[in-house]
Design an enzyme around this catalytic site. Sequence first.
Site, PDB file in Angstrom:
ATOM      1  N   ASP A 159       1.475   5.418   0.094  1.00  0.00           N
ATOM      2  CA  ASP A 159       0.912   6.644   0.655  1.00  0.00           C
ATOM      3  C   ASP A 159       1.110   7.764  -0.356  1.00  0.00           C
ATOM      4  O   ASP A 159       2.102   8.486  -0.328  1.00  0.00           O
ATOM      5  CB  ASP A 159       1.620   6.967   1.972  1.00  0.00           C
ATOM      6  CG  ASP A 159       0.811   7.936   2.818  1.00  0.00           C
ATOM      7  OD1 ASP A 159      -0.316   8.266   2.420  1.00  0.00           O
ATOM      8  OD2 ASP A 159       1.311   8.365   3.870  1.00  0.00           O
ATOM      9  N   LYS A 203       0.852  -1.193   0.000  1.00  0.00           N
ATOM     10  CA  LYS A 203       0.000   0.000   0.000  1.00  0.00           C
ATOM     11  C   LYS A 203       0.882   1.235   0.000  1.00  0.00           C
ATOM     12  O   LYS A 203       1.757   1.375   0.858  1.00  0.00           O
ATOM     13  CB  LYS A 203      -0.919   0.015   1.218  1.00  0.00           C
ATOM     14  CG  LYS A 203      -1.928   1.154   1.200  1.00  0.00           C
ATOM     15  CD  LYS A 203      -2.801   1.142   2.432  1.00  0.00           C
ATOM     16  CE  LYS A 203      -3.893   2.196   2.323  1.00  0.00           C
ATOM     17  NZ  LYS A 203      -3.370   3.548   2.021  1.00  0.00           N
ATOM     18  N   GLU A 253       3.549   1.533   4.768  1.00  0.00           N
ATOM     19  CA  GLU A 253       2.237   1.897   5.306  1.00  0.00           C
ATOM     20  C   GLU A 253       1.339   0.689   5.518  1.00  0.00           C
ATOM     21  O   GLU A 253       0.545   0.646   6.452  1.00  0.00           O
ATOM     22  CB  GLU A 253       1.542   2.892   4.376  1.00  0.00           C
ATOM     23  CG  GLU A 253       0.249   3.432   4.974  1.00  0.00           C
ATOM     24  CD  GLU A 253      -0.537   4.294   4.005  1.00  0.00           C
ATOM     25  OE1 GLU A 253      -1.581   4.815   4.405  1.00  0.00           O
ATOM     26  OE2 GLU A 253      -0.112   4.440   2.852  1.00  0.00           O
TER      27      GLU A 253
END
Length: 317
Positions: free
Chosen positions: A33, A31, A178
């Site tokens: 950011d 994931k 993240e």
Amino acid sequence: MTTLPRIAPMLATPGSLPPARSEHLWSTETKYDGQRAVVYLPGDHTVLIRSRSGEDITAAYPELHALADALGDVPVILDGEIVVLDEAGRASFERLQPRMGLAGSPAKAARLAAQAPAHLVLFDVLFLDGQDLTRAPYIRRRATLTQLIEAGPAWSIPTAVTGRCREALELAHAQGLEGVVLKRLDSVYEPGRRSPAWIKIRNVRTVDAVVGGWLPGQGRLGGLPGAVLVGEYEDGALVYRGSVGTGWSERERAELARLLDVAAIDDCPFTPAPAVPGARWVLPRLVAEIRYATRTRAGLLRHPVWHRLRPDLAPEV
């Protein structure tokens, strides 16, 4: 030149890991950011980049325009995330923020591109050479994407791991990333929908923070705290770490309001005092466990969520 359809990005649902017995049905990606982007390449060596809201943000990222030449005459729509990397190669939202909102200022965007170059992480292909791929399963779209795109100076395809969701999440945590996004191998692309076929899991960090102030709530929360202002002690000074406005039950919010009222003071306990209009200050006696995603370079908590009051802890000066 092909006229490309406009496609809203599919969104992931916050969730948890699937049962171990069904991990083989899922693929896991890191994931990032950053800023979500749908990239339109009509095959005439031009590019159009739209944000999650549909805004044209092409001019804000001039270093990404070279993707149009790299793909040449192939009409394609790609889905991805625009990031700015820190020295360790991790996506830094703090470094990306100055790049956002510059679609109307191409000269400034060009200057900042030299200082904090953007990188486009491409994780899906939605349309290719006249064919709508949104109804194709993720595993097929992923294979098509890897065949179509070669890593370039400002773009890449993230690694995807099938069947080892727990290992991938643990590795992301160990690397300070993240979190991860899990995608069902058989899932179609659902434009504009937050789908359970994609699950996002953030790495949760916690801190025992000291409450030094609060902001009144609005509307039905009038008279109750809408957010608390928290900090950590450094060299005897309470340093501001941000505001926390989510995570309470109604009972917890009411109890917190009572405790804050008892602890009210006139002077700000933080050093230096944060610029928070309307803040009310309290004696820095309450300790709360706060969950958060990451920290900014200045030490502020990102995505903080109240977890619980810690009456068993005293502030560590």
